[in-house]
Design a protein around this motif. Sequence first.
Motif, mmCIF file in Angstrom:
data_model
loop_
_atom_site.group_PDB
_atom_site.id
_atom_site.type_symbol
_atom_site.label_atom_id
_atom_site.label_comp_id
_atom_site.label_asym_id
_atom_site.label_seq_id
_atom_site.Cartn_x
_atom_site.Cartn_y
_atom_site.Cartn_z
ATOM 1 N N TRP A 303 0.812 -1.221 0.000
ATOM 2 C CA TRP A 303 0.000 0.000 0.000
ATOM 3 C C TRP A 303 0.845 1.271 0.000
ATOM 4 C CZ3 TRP A 303 -1.866 -4.392 2.442
ATOM 5 C CH2 TRP A 303 -3.153 -4.802 2.056
ATOM 6 N N ASP A 304 2.153 1.142 -0.085
ATOM 7 C CA ASP A 304 3.028 2.316 -0.024
ATOM 8 C C ASP A 304 3.080 3.019 -1.378
ATOM 9 O OD1 ASP A 304 4.943 4.170 0.813
ATOM 10 O OD2 ASP A 304 6.601 2.830 0.273
ATOM 11 N N ARG A 305 2.453 4.194 -1.460
ATOM 12 C CA ARG A 305 2.424 4.954 -2.718
ATOM 13 C C ARG A 305 3.334 6.177 -2.666
ATOM 14 N NH1 ARG A 305 0.528 0.823 -3.349
ATOM 15 N NH2 ARG A 305 -1.545 0.206 -4.080
ATOM 16 N N SER A 306 3.841 6.516 -1.494
ATOM 17 C CA SER A 306 4.632 7.743 -1.351
ATOM 18 C C SER A 306 6.094 7.466 -1.016
ATOM 19 C CB SER A 306 4.015 8.633 -0.266
ATOM 20 O OG SER A 306 3.924 7.939 0.973
ATOM 21 N N ASP A 307 6.518 6.210 -1.157
ATOM 22 C CA ASP A 307 7.906 5.819 -0.848
ATOM 23 C C ASP A 307 8.279 6.272 0.556
ATOM 24 O OD1 ASP A 307 10.287 4.579 -1.318
ATOM 25 O OD2 ASP A 307 11.165 6.195 -2.512
ATOM 26 N N ASN A 308 7.379 5.959 1.499
ATOM 27 C CA ASN A 308 7.566 6.361 2.894
ATOM 28 C C ASN A 308 7.806 5.145 3.783
ATOM 29 O OD1 ASN A 308 7.461 8.428 5.032
ATOM 30 N ND2 ASN A 308 5.595 7.377 5.680
ATOM 31 N N LEU A 309 8.150 3.999 3.175
ATOM 32 C CA LEU A 309 8.249 2.753 3.930
ATOM 33 C C LEU A 309 9.573 2.057 3.653
ATOM 34 C CD1 LEU A 309 5.456 0.164 4.525
ATOM 35 C CD2 LEU A 309 7.656 -0.629 3.657
ATOM 36 N N ILE A 310 10.160 1.523 4.703
ATOM 37 C CA ILE A 310 11.363 0.691 4.600
ATOM 38 C C ILE A 310 10.973 -0.733 4.980
ATOM 39 C CG2 ILE A 310 13.685 0.255 5.478
ATOM 40 C CD1 ILE A 310 13.981 3.219 5.981
ATOM 41 N N TYR A 311 11.257 -1.665 4.098
ATOM 42 C CA TYR A 311 10.853 -3.060 4.285
ATOM 43 C C TYR A 311 12.042 -3.891 4.748
ATOM 44 C CZ TYR A 311 9.080 -7.730 3.090
ATOM 45 O OH TYR A 311 8.692 -9.047 3.136
ATOM 46 N N CYS A 312 11.866 -4.620 5.849
ATOM 47 C CA CYS A 312 12.911 -5.492 6.392
ATOM 48 C C CYS A 312 12.355 -6.904 6.554
ATOM 49 C CB CYS A 312 13.385 -4.993 7.761
ATOM 50 S SG CYS A 312 14.003 -3.291 7.781
ATOM 51 N N ALA A 313 13.207 -7.898 6.339
ATOM 52 C CA ALA A 313 12.761 -9.285 6.488
ATOM 53 C C ALA A 313 13.969 -10.163 6.787
ATOM 54 C CB ALA A 313 12.022 -9.758 5.238
ATOM 55 N N SER A 314 13.708 -11.454 6.980
ATOM 56 C CA SER A 314 14.772 -12.367 7.390
ATOM 57 C C SER A 314 14.436 -13.789 6.990
ATOM 58 C CB SER A 314 14.955 -12.270 8.911
ATOM 59 O OG SER A 314 15.781 -13.309 9.390
ATOM 60 N N LEU A 315 15.488 -14.604 6.832
ATOM 61 C CA LEU A 315 15.349 -16.041 6.599
ATOM 62 C C LEU A 315 15.703 -16.847 7.839
ATOM 63 C CD1 LEU A 315 16.970 -16.251 3.058
ATOM 64 C CD2 LEU A 315 14.557 -16.562 3.590
ATOM 65 N N ASN A 316 16.036 -16.172 8.936
ATOM 66 C CA ASN A 316 16.523 -16.874 10.123
ATOM 67 C C ASN A 316 15.500 -17.817 10.732
ATOM 68 O OD1 ASN A 316 18.942 -15.554 9.876
ATOM 69 N ND2 ASN A 316 18.455 -13.970 11.382
ATOM 70 N N LYS A 317 14.221 -17.426 10.704
ATOM 71 C CA LYS A 317 13.190 -18.265 11.320
ATOM 72 C C LYS A 317 12.655 -19.305 10.347
ATOM 73 C CE LYS A 317 13.360 -15.482 14.905
ATOM 74 N NZ LYS A 317 14.152 -14.383 14.355
ATOM 75 N N THR A 318 12.663 -18.983 9.046
ATOM 76 C CA THR A 318 12.027 -19.868 8.072
ATOM 77 C C THR A 318 12.976 -20.887 7.440
ATOM 78 O OG1 THR A 318 12.437 -18.235 6.323
ATOM 79 C CG2 THR A 318 10.309 -18.148 7.439
ATOM 80 N N LEU A 319 14.262 -20.594 7.408
ATOM 81 C CA LEU A 319 15.164 -21.451 6.639
ATOM 82 C C LEU A 319 16.306 -22.029 7.469
ATOM 83 C CD1 LEU A 319 15.690 -22.622 3.891
ATOM 84 C CD2 LEU A 319 16.928 -20.550 3.264
ATOM 85 N N ALA A 320 17.043 -21.180 8.169
ATOM 86 C CA ALA A 320 18.156 -21.667 9.000
ATOM 87 C C ALA A 320 18.729 -20.498 9.786
ATOM 88 C CB ALA A 320 19.243 -22.306 8.144
ATOM 89 N N PRO A 321 18.646 -20.527 11.114
ATOM 90 C CA PRO A 321 19.170 -19.415 11.901
ATOM 91 C C PRO A 321 20.673 -19.251 11.784
ATOM 92 C CG PRO A 321 18.480 -21.227 13.323
ATOM 93 C CD PRO A 321 17.999 -21.549 11.947
ATOM 94 N N GLY A 322 21.381 -20.331 11.468
ATOM 95 C CA GLY A 322 22.837 -20.251 11.398
ATOM 96 C C GLY A 322 23.356 -19.441 10.230
ATOM 97 N N VAL A 323 22.546 -19.242 9.179
ATOM 98 C CA VAL A 323 23.038 -18.485 8.025
ATOM 99 C C VAL A 323 22.969 -16.980 8.264
ATOM 100 C CG1 VAL A 323 22.395 -20.312 6.410
ATOM 101 C CG2 VAL A 323 20.794 -18.438 6.829
ATOM 102 N N ARG A 324 22.156 -16.531 9.229
ATOM 103 C CA ARG A 324 22.043 -15.118 9.598
ATOM 104 C C ARG A 324 21.840 -14.225 8.379
ATOM 105 N NH1 ARG A 324 20.000 -13.969 13.726
ATOM 106 N NH2 ARG A 324 20.787 -11.851 13.500
#
Length: 472
Positions: A303-324
């Motif tokens: 829903w971000d139309r004004s480029d006012n959002l920074i998106y962060c995510a991770s694979l630590n919980k879904t794939l392997a915490p050791g890869v960080r």
Amino acid sequence: MNTLPLYRQLANHYLDAIRSGTLKTGERFPSIRLMMEKHAVSLSTAVQVCRELEGQGVLEARPRSGNYIRQPDTPPRPIPLVVPDAGAYVGIHQQVSSVLKASQRATIKVNFASPYCAPQLYPLKILQDHMAKALRQDPQLLGRTGPTCGNLALRNILARRALTCKTQLSAEQIVITNGASEALNLALRAVTQPGDTVAVESPTFHGLLQILESLSLRVREVPATAHCGINLIALEQILRGPERIHALIVMPNLQNPLGSIMPDSHKARLVQLCSEHGTVLIEDDTYGDLVDTEQPLSTLKHWDRSDNLIYCASLNKTLAPGVRLGWISAGRWHDRVEMLKHSQSRGCETLSQLAVSAFMKTPSYERYLRRLRKTLMQQRQQISSAILQHFPPGTRVTEPRGGTLLWVELPSGYSSMGLFHEALKRGIQILPGDIFSNTPGFAHCLRIGCGTPFSPQIEQALATLGQLLEQP
């Protein structure tokens, strides 16, 4: 629209029937199975209804006979567990550190504090094989550093996968990070200065509170519920107030620790509110891929139309915490984030990025996610049922639609910090609600991780926690 959790709605329904005389004292209460069939609810919900009514003093369980209506009374106030060295409030960083240090000193037999899955649930052998292949193809791989933004093949895969969440990301605008923690750190450093005020959900991930304190940022907590996440009415009042809110950090999908999922209408309104008030919105989508349904959840970025959002995510919980491995897409702040990343930690380790990208581009990755979601759903249900069986009447447990976490609310008067210290003596680790907020409002709550397969040892540990709560 009724915003109460379903089990409370049903409990209130039966309370009204008891008070009106429709259900009379001494009559048998509907069985768990009948409630599940009549109301189309899960076993966990039906059990919570009974525990809620027991806590209200209107229901009693009779061995081998079922539940019966009784005259309402006032349940006795539980005696709090003693918290060692209780005293004046300490800063959240110091409080979290003391909890973590106490855990490190103890011999842990059962760990309910971890948000991760058990190692056997992750595709470790597949990742090891891909790493070995990458090293065979490029024996000098470990002798070189990687680009600051990360492996381009992995960034392309992440951008393509974002499309299934109705999210437009450019591979060139993605920076690979050392988990979501570094991504959030970079986001905050890019848009704030020491002394600025940042709003967060309450309760929220304790690691985020540590990050904010380490950056000398002021924290404004906004109430959130397990039903729909952050309270938009409270947020709007804060944004209209005299104090400028420079940024807001939220987890719209499977929030840690509540497990809430924001309705799409709330997501759209949240993005609009932040844009109207000039507040940078930082989205943490760490758990989004662990939702129970096959249909992916929409992100705030959609829903971000004004480029006012920074998106962060991770694979630590879904794939392997050791890869960080995590990532950040910072939009108009990309250049600054790239500079901060280079100055803070340079590029992330390359070998794990090659292995992860090789696995994620195959159909096996989606099959793995489906199996993991199904397993986690079963584990959450089993642990939730055991908690409701062994913990005091009036205990409430969230019913998240995915992820690895349960948020447990003990009856008034209990201390989760006291339970934490007593449990450690018996080799059981939990996380007390105190560390998920700068306020004292969650001292009777705790977070339980469900990433380990249910077993007699798990059930016995939950029974032990229940017994500790019964002790004066």
